[in-house]
Design an enzyme around this catalytic site. Structure first.
Site, PDB file in Angstrom:
ATOM      1  N   THR A   1       0.818  -1.220   0.000  1.00 34.71           N
ATOM      2  CA  THR A   1       0.000   0.000   0.000  1.00 34.71           C
ATOM      3  C   THR A   1       0.846   1.263   0.000  1.00 34.71           C
ATOM      4  O   THR A   1       0.475   2.275  -0.605  1.00 34.71           O
ATOM      5  CB  THR A   1      -0.940  -0.021   1.231  1.00 34.71           C
ATOM      6  OG1 THR A   1      -1.775  -1.174   1.126  1.00 34.71           O
ATOM      7  CG2 THR A   1      -1.820   1.207   1.304  1.00 34.71           C
TER       8      THR A   1
ATOM      9  N   SER B   1       1.607  -7.427  -0.900  1.00 31.01           N
ATOM     10  CA  SER B   1       2.288  -8.441  -0.097  1.00 31.01           C
ATOM     11  C   SER B   1       1.595  -9.808  -0.038  1.00 31.01           C
ATOM     12  O   SER B   1       2.255 -10.793   0.285  1.00 31.01           O
ATOM     13  CB  SER B   1       2.648  -7.908   1.280  1.00 31.01           C
ATOM     14  OG  SER B   1       1.556  -7.850   2.141  1.00 31.01           O
TER      15      SER B   1
ATOM     16  N   THR C   1       1.699  -4.502   4.199  1.00 32.33           N
ATOM     17  CA  THR C   1       1.566  -4.855   5.619  1.00 32.33           C
ATOM     18  C   THR C   1       0.981  -6.255   5.847  1.00 32.33           C
ATOM     19  O   THR C   1       1.163  -6.824   6.916  1.00 32.33           O
ATOM     20  CB  THR C   1       0.684  -3.826   6.349  1.00 32.33           C
ATOM     21  OG1 THR C   1      -0.577  -3.762   5.688  1.00 32.33           O
ATOM     22  CG2 THR C   1       1.336  -2.460   6.372  1.00 32.33           C
ATOM     23  N   ASP C   2       0.285  -6.803   4.845  1.00 29.22           N
ATOM     24  CA  ASP C   2      -0.388  -8.093   5.076  1.00 29.22           C
ATOM     25  C   ASP C   2       0.592  -9.199   5.470  1.00 29.22           C
ATOM     26  O   ASP C   2       0.284 -10.025   6.331  1.00 29.22           O
ATOM     27  CB  ASP C   2      -1.161  -8.534   3.816  1.00 29.22           C
ATOM     28  CG  ASP C   2      -2.387  -7.675   3.548  1.00 29.22           C
ATOM     29  OD1 ASP C   2      -2.724  -6.821   4.396  1.00 29.22           O
ATOM     30  OD2 ASP C   2      -3.013  -7.859   2.488  1.00 29.22           O
TER      31      ASP C   2
HETATM   32  N1  ASP Z   1      -2.851  -5.510   0.948  1.00 23.04           N
HETATM   33  C1  ASP Z   1      -1.752  -4.612   1.111  1.00 23.04           C
HETATM   34  C2  ASP Z   1      -0.445  -5.368   0.987  1.00 23.04           C
HETATM   35  O1  ASP Z   1      -0.085  -6.067   1.925  1.00 23.04           O
HETATM   36  C3  ASP Z   1      -1.842  -3.970   2.436  1.00 23.04           C
HETATM   37  C4  ASP Z   1      -0.689  -3.061   2.746  1.00 23.04           C
HETATM   38  O2  ASP Z   1       0.252  -2.915   2.012  1.00 23.04           O
HETATM   39  O3  ASP Z   1      -0.776  -2.473   3.798  1.00 23.04           O
HETATM   40  O4  ASP Z   1       0.235  -5.206   0.000  1.00 23.04           O
END
Ligand code: ASP
Length: 320
Positions: free
Chosen positions: A12, A53, A84-85
């Site tokens: 993200t 991710s 973050t995932d």
């Molecule tokens: N779905 C996103 C990912 O992990 C969430 C993020 O980046 O915070 O790429």
């Protein structure tokens, strides 16, 4: 002047919002961030990957490790931007591999993409750079910096789908925090065994226990096609009784079975003597992983098996 290596991998933090959807773009907005307050930091950045991710695999984690292994000796520290995932998994993976020295390696990401109201990307990126350039962060292991908190890779986990304070460290609390002008550390990093790997392969599923599970989903697993199994058990480390014969068979066939608790806080231990309880599971050869969540325990077993650990050496490492 501190020289910091930045490795962008996507997530993200690199995305933007358009027509109500969060989307990856060709150009990572973090590469255009002007951090004028960091006069004493020289950034050298690489767009290594551009992946959400959930697309990240252990093979990608190994690519990041190899990049760090090769380049970190020429820098004072490194920042990795990541979705973050699965950020906690890449952080744990890197913390378990043999990075060349004790220089700070800091992962960060964002919960709001670059053009959303209240976007946290630039702020977290700046915070991660501050930590990577900080002498206090040397020897603390791989760190995760988000929302003014500094967490140890081993314990940190994503706890909220959208909130900017999503990253937390259950049981222990964060290693430290960032103030406006300083950083404070409350804890030191734990000693750990570290491995150097040049390839990583293997299939290790995670099964979460639930009331009435029985042998249920376990009997659907093809023991010929898995290299190990992670069970997210109930409470201190217990399972419904019907699961035990299947696990005993699997272990007898030479497939390592490791167990964590599905509880958010606390430590898995062989405590209960009833049928399906932790004592019977330990007796059947199930290895108890203290404190890690299932996704990190899975990486621990994967790394151990790829490093050639078997028998008592594997048990000592897994349970240590
Ligand atoms: N779905 C996103 C990912 O992990 C969430 C993020 O980046 O915070 O790429």
């Amino acid at each position: 002047m501190k020289k910091i290596l930045v490795i962008h991998t996507g997530g993200t933090i690199s995305m933007h919002e358009a027509d109500g959807q969060i989307l990856p773009g060709d150009v990572n907005p973090m590469t255009h961030v002007q951090l004028t307050r960091f006069d004493n930091i020289e950034i050298s950045s690489i767009d290594l990957l551009n992946l959400p991710s959930p697309h990240i695999t252990p093979q990608h984690m190994l690519i990041i490790y190899q990049e760090l292994k090769q380049k970190l000796p020429y820098f004072d520290g490194a920042v990795i931007t990541h979705g973050t995932d699965t950020l906690e998994e890449t952080a744990y993976f890197l913390d378990t591999l043999a990075l060349p020295d004790d220089k700070p390696v800091v992962l960060t990401g964002a919960m709001r993409s670059s053009n959303e109201l209240g976007s946290d990307g630039v702020y977290n990126y700046r915070s991660a750079l501050r930590v990577a350039a900080d002498d206090k962060a040397v020897g603390k292991g791989v760190l995760v910096v988000m929302n003014d908190e500094i967490h140890a890779a081993k314990y940190v986990t994503k706890t909220h789908t959208t909130n900017v304070s999503t990253f937390q460290t259950p049981t222990h609390g964060p290693l430290g925090l960032l103030t406006k002008h300083d950083s404070l550390y409350f804890q030191t990093a734990e000693a750990r065994v570290r491995f150097d790997l040049s390839e990583i392969k293997g299939t290790i599923p995670i099964i979460k226990a639930y009331a009435g599970m029985g042998a249920g989903i376990l009997v659907l697993l093809d023991s010929e096609r898995i290299d190990g199994l992670v069970i997210e058990a109930l409470g201190a480390g217990n399972l419904p009784p019907d699961a035990v014969p299947y696990l005993t068979d699997l272990i007898a066939k030479g497939t390592p079975v490791i167990l964590v608790s599905r509880c958010f806080n606390g430590i898995a231990e062989a405590v209960y003597g009833y049928e399906g309880g932790g004592v019977a599971l330990a007796k059947a050869g199930v290895m108890f992983v203290k404190e890690l969540n299932s996704q990190k325990a899975r990486l621990k077993l994967l790394i151990a098996l790829n490093s050639g650990l078997t028998g008592q050496a594997l048990k000592t490492y897994i349970e240590g």
